[in-house]
Design a protein around this motif. Structure first.
Motif, PDB file in Angstrom:
ATOM      1  N   PRO A   6      -9.562   9.944 -81.462  1.00  0.00           N
ATOM      2  CA  PRO A   6      -9.346   8.767 -82.683  1.00  0.00           C
ATOM      3  C   PRO A   6      -9.328  10.020 -83.799  1.00  0.00           C
ATOM      4  O   PRO A   6      -9.015   9.799 -85.132  1.00  0.00           O
ATOM      5  CB  PRO A   6     -10.935   8.123 -82.361  1.00  0.00           C
ATOM      6  CG  PRO A   6     -12.253   8.009 -81.347  1.00  0.00           C
ATOM      7  CD  PRO A   6     -10.726   9.727 -80.668  1.00  0.00           C
ATOM      8  N   GLN A   7     -10.117  10.629 -83.721  1.00  0.00           N
ATOM      9  CA  GLN A   7      -9.652  12.208 -84.852  1.00  0.00           C
ATOM     10  C   GLN A   7      -9.010  13.108 -84.653  1.00  0.00           C
ATOM     11  O   GLN A   7      -8.482  14.110 -84.951  1.00  0.00           O
ATOM     12  CB  GLN A   7     -11.146  13.109 -84.737  1.00  0.00           C
ATOM     13  CG  GLN A   7     -12.558  12.228 -84.937  1.00  0.00           C
ATOM     14  CD  GLN A   7     -13.178  11.674 -84.233  1.00  0.00           C
ATOM     15  OE1 GLN A   7     -12.735  11.826 -82.740  1.00  0.00           O
ATOM     16  NE2 GLN A   7     -13.295  10.317 -84.916  1.00  0.00           N
ATOM     17  N   ASN A   8      -8.157  12.644 -83.297  1.00  0.00           N
ATOM     18  CA  ASN A   8      -6.659  13.075 -82.999  1.00  0.00           C
ATOM     19  C   ASN A   8      -7.048  15.387 -82.579  1.00  0.00           C
ATOM     20  O   ASN A   8      -6.633  15.604 -83.931  1.00  0.00           O
ATOM     21  CB  ASN A   8      -5.728  13.954 -83.928  1.00  0.00           C
ATOM     22  CG  ASN A   8      -5.070  12.051 -84.189  1.00  0.00           C
ATOM     23  OD1 ASN A   8      -4.702  11.071 -83.183  1.00  0.00           O
ATOM     24  ND2 ASN A   8      -4.812  11.277 -85.675  1.00  0.00           N
ATOM     25  N   CYS A   9      -7.538  15.564 -82.186  1.00  0.00           N
ATOM     26  CA  CYS A   9      -8.860  16.575 -81.943  1.00  0.00           C
ATOM     27  C   CYS A   9      -9.187  16.601 -80.728  1.00  0.00           C
ATOM     28  O   CYS A   9      -9.025  15.900 -79.657  1.00  0.00           O
ATOM     29  CB  CYS A   9      -9.632  17.392 -82.768  1.00  0.00           C
ATOM     30  SG  CYS A   9     -11.028  16.585 -82.777  1.00  0.00           S
ATOM     31  N   MET A  10      -9.322  18.438 -79.900  1.00  0.00           N
ATOM     32  CA  MET A  10      -9.683  18.792 -78.573  1.00  0.00           C
ATOM     33  C   MET A  10     -10.237  19.486 -78.428  1.00  0.00           C
ATOM     34  O   MET A  10     -10.407  20.320 -80.287  1.00  0.00           O
ATOM     35  CB  MET A  10      -8.615  19.199 -77.168  1.00  0.00           C
ATOM     36  CG  MET A  10      -8.145  20.132 -78.172  1.00  0.00           C
ATOM     37  SD  MET A  10      -6.296  19.925 -76.399  1.00  0.00           S
ATOM     38  CE  MET A  10      -7.681  21.098 -75.783  1.00  0.00           C
ATOM     39  N   TYR A  11     -12.228  19.897 -77.348  1.00  0.00           N
ATOM     40  CA  TYR A  11     -12.518  20.792 -78.352  1.00  0.00           C
ATOM     41  C   TYR A  11     -12.547  21.597 -77.076  1.00  0.00           C
ATOM     42  O   TYR A  11     -11.893  21.283 -75.712  1.00  0.00           O
ATOM     43  CB  TYR A  11     -13.667  20.913 -77.990  1.00  0.00           C
ATOM     44  CG  TYR A  11     -14.380  19.663 -78.951  1.00  0.00           C
ATOM     45  CD1 TYR A  11     -14.854  19.543 -80.672  1.00  0.00           C
ATOM     46  CD2 TYR A  11     -14.154  18.324 -79.163  1.00  0.00           C
ATOM     47  CE1 TYR A  11     -14.778  19.076 -82.028  1.00  0.00           C
ATOM     48  CE2 TYR A  11     -14.248  17.131 -80.382  1.00  0.00           C
ATOM     49  CZ  TYR A  11     -14.512  17.431 -81.389  1.00  0.00           C
ATOM     50  OH  TYR A  11     -14.389  16.803 -82.614  1.00  0.00           O
ATOM     51  N   ARG A  12     -12.743  23.167 -77.730  1.00  0.00           N
ATOM     52  CA  ARG A  12     -12.697  24.033 -76.678  1.00  0.00           C
ATOM     53  C   ARG A  12     -13.937  25.025 -76.741  1.00  0.00           C
ATOM     54  O   ARG A  12     -14.285  25.299 -77.428  1.00  0.00           O
ATOM     55  CB  ARG A  12     -11.012  25.015 -76.512  1.00  0.00           C
ATOM     56  CG  ARG A  12     -11.064  26.081 -75.550  1.00  0.00           C
ATOM     57  CD  ARG A  12     -10.016  26.686 -75.569  1.00  0.00           C
ATOM     58  NE  ARG A  12     -10.058  28.092 -75.288  1.00  0.00           N
ATOM     59  CZ  ARG A  12      -8.661  28.875 -73.813  1.00  0.00           C
ATOM     60  NH1 ARG A  12      -7.943  27.883 -74.277  1.00  0.00           N
ATOM     61  NH2 ARG A  12      -9.210  29.646 -73.569  1.00  0.00           N
ATOM     62  N   LEU A  13     -14.928  24.866 -74.853  1.00  0.00           N
ATOM     63  CA  LEU A  13     -15.764  25.556 -75.506  1.00  0.00           C
ATOM     64  C   LEU A  13     -15.340  26.559 -74.766  1.00  0.00           C
ATOM     65  O   LEU A  13     -15.243  27.306 -73.803  1.00  0.00           O
ATOM     66  CB  LEU A  13     -17.069  24.937 -74.529  1.00  0.00           C
ATOM     67  CG  LEU A  13     -17.583  23.966 -74.894  1.00  0.00           C
ATOM     68  CD1 LEU A  13     -16.601  22.445 -75.422  1.00  0.00           C
ATOM     69  CD2 LEU A  13     -18.237  22.928 -74.246  1.00  0.00           C
ATOM     70  N   GLU A  14     -15.617  28.258 -75.788  1.00  0.00           N
ATOM     71  CA  GLU A  14     -16.053  29.434 -75.468  1.00  0.00           C
ATOM     72  C   GLU A  14     -16.833  29.632 -74.425  1.00  0.00           C
ATOM     73  O   GLU A  14     -18.114  29.961 -75.408  1.00  0.00           O
ATOM     74  CB  GLU A  14     -15.468  30.306 -76.434  1.00  0.00           C
ATOM     75  CG  GLU A  14     -13.962  29.206 -76.938  1.00  0.00           C
ATOM     76  CD  GLU A  14     -12.644  29.716 -76.163  1.00  0.00           C
ATOM     77  OE1 GLU A  14     -13.425  30.645 -74.910  1.00  0.00           O
ATOM     78  OE2 GLU A  14     -12.066  29.899 -76.276  1.00  0.00           O
ATOM     79  N   PHE A  15     -17.529  30.751 -73.794  1.00  0.00           N
ATOM     80  CA  PHE A  15     -18.098  31.020 -72.735  1.00  0.00           C
ATOM     81  C   PHE A  15     -17.865  32.703 -72.368  1.00  0.00           C
ATOM     82  O   PHE A  15     -16.713  33.443 -72.073  1.00  0.00           O
ATOM     83  CB  PHE A  15     -18.658  30.680 -71.671  1.00  0.00           C
ATOM     84  CG  PHE A  15     -18.978  28.954 -71.565  1.00  0.00           C
ATOM     85  CD1 PHE A  15     -20.767  28.655 -72.024  1.00  0.00           C
ATOM     86  CD2 PHE A  15     -18.114  27.996 -71.540  1.00  0.00           C
ATOM     87  CE1 PHE A  15     -20.142  27.179 -71.373  1.00  0.00           C
ATOM     88  CE2 PHE A  15     -18.301  26.738 -71.616  1.00  0.00           C
ATOM     89  CZ  PHE A  15     -19.668  26.314 -71.525  1.00  0.00           C
TER      90      PHE A  15
END
Length: 362
Positions: free
Chosen positions: A196-205
């Protein structure tokens, strides 16, 4: 032709296939006083399997998209080198277990599912012909509420990723000259998870620890277009140039038709596509963190999308060639930047002596 067998000083050896991506690491390692050498997979090398590798720490940064830059066998060479290193109990950051994930999105999905981490529904096809046959004769296999995307089993930097709203659109692409053949012959069909927010998330480890979450703006993604969400500075500049050219071409065409003036190219020089999300929280983060820590991964970048029901799904897993967006890090003024965190991890392992530690992070 070069050989590392002549080295006696224990260095940090960086295995890579793209020099441009190493600048942040060179700077961070130099500032920490860590001696390092580079094993560029593009150069000619020879390896004597009967001889032990030189002492040191090995950091694998081979890229699954190397074949798109003319380095067809870089990943295969990296795998062979890592097998040799691990056979002598060398410490390899991002070793063979990480390579298995990096070279196959199918392996990624199986690993996530086996650890009860939600993934976007996927299927895969053995060839262009098999995919086209299914699109034409079994359209129900592509019946997703929000469309679907095609992607290469072994990809990276957006290679082979296309988004479609309908089967007809996909058929036109697969039959066209624009079709990108996957390097291993396998194409995935993945359900589109709509944000809905037109985004994705990338988790950096780094070294099994989540250092930050970066939000990626996907509002410019359009049906049938090439998609590249790589956060590397060089990829960002390349994508920005591509978008600028597309917009300029559209404006010129419109101007020739008398409908609008040509757009100013300066409009497209800045980008905030990547933003550090300081307060991001979701139950899936704990599950992914536990998995990454359990596998002793050196670096990992895990991409997720959260849908309208607040359910999150993993859509991609980067296990060796993690890049960081320095502009986003600078804007957020975060205490630990990606390249610095990696350099500190390498320093910790490098300081372990006498470099015969059998613990090999995957």
């Amino acid at each position: 032709m070069t050989s590392f067998l002549e080295e006696v000083t224990p260095f940090v050896y960086i295995i890579h296939d793209r020099s441009e991506w190493l600048d942040p690491y060179r700077k961070a390692l130099s500032e920490l006083g860590v001696p390092f050498k580079e094993l560029d997979l593009r150069a000619p090398h020879w390896f004597d399997l009967s001889t032990a590798p030189p002492p040191g720490l090995y950091f694998n940064r081979s890229s699954p998209s190397s074949h798109t830059r003319g380095n067809r066998y870089a990943m295969e060479l990296a795998s062979a080198v890592i097998d040799w290193l691990e056979s002598h109990n060398c410490t390899v950051i991002n070793g063979s277990a990480s390579m298995k994930l990096e070279m196959s999105k199918i392996a990624q999905e199986i690993a996530m599912t086996s650890n009860e981490i939600p993934v976007a529904h996927s299927s895969f096809y053995s060839s262009q012909e098999a995919l086209l046959d299914s699109l034409k004769n079994n359209p129900e296999r592509f019946s997703f509420a929000n469309g679907f995307c095609l992607k290469h089993n072994r990809g990276g930097s957006g290679s082979g990723v296309r988004l479609f709203d309908s089967v007809d659109q996909a058929i036109r692409y697969v039959e066209s000259d624009e079709w990108e053949a996957p390097i291993d012959g396998i194409t995935l069909v993945q359900e589109r998870i709509l944000s809905p927010q037109n985004c994705m998330y990338r988790l950096e480890f780094v070294d099994g620890i989540l250092i930050y979450v970066i939000m990626i703006d996907t509002s410019t993604v359009s049906t049938g277009s090439v998609i590249n969400n790589c956060p590397a500075d060089s990829c960002t500049l390349k994508e920005r140039a591509r978008q600028r050219k597309l917009e300029m071409d559209k404006s010129k065409n419109a101007s020739n038709n008398g409908s609008t003036p040509v757009a100013c190219p300066l409009k497209f020089q800045d980008s905030s596509k990547f933003k550090i999300s300081m307060g991001f929280k979701h139950p899936i983060v704990e599950r992914i963190s536990a998995y990454v820590a359990s596998k002793q991964m050196g670096t990992a970048g895990v991409e997720i999308i959260v849908d309208e029901n607040e359910d999150a799904f993993v859509i991609d897993f980067n296990a060796t060639n993690t890049n960081y967006n320095r502009a986003a890090e600078k804007r957020a003024n975060i205490p630990m930047r990606g390249a610095t965190a990696v350099a500190k991890m390498l320093r910790r392992y490098w300081l372990k002596s006498p470099f015969n530690d059998t613990r090999t992070p995957s």
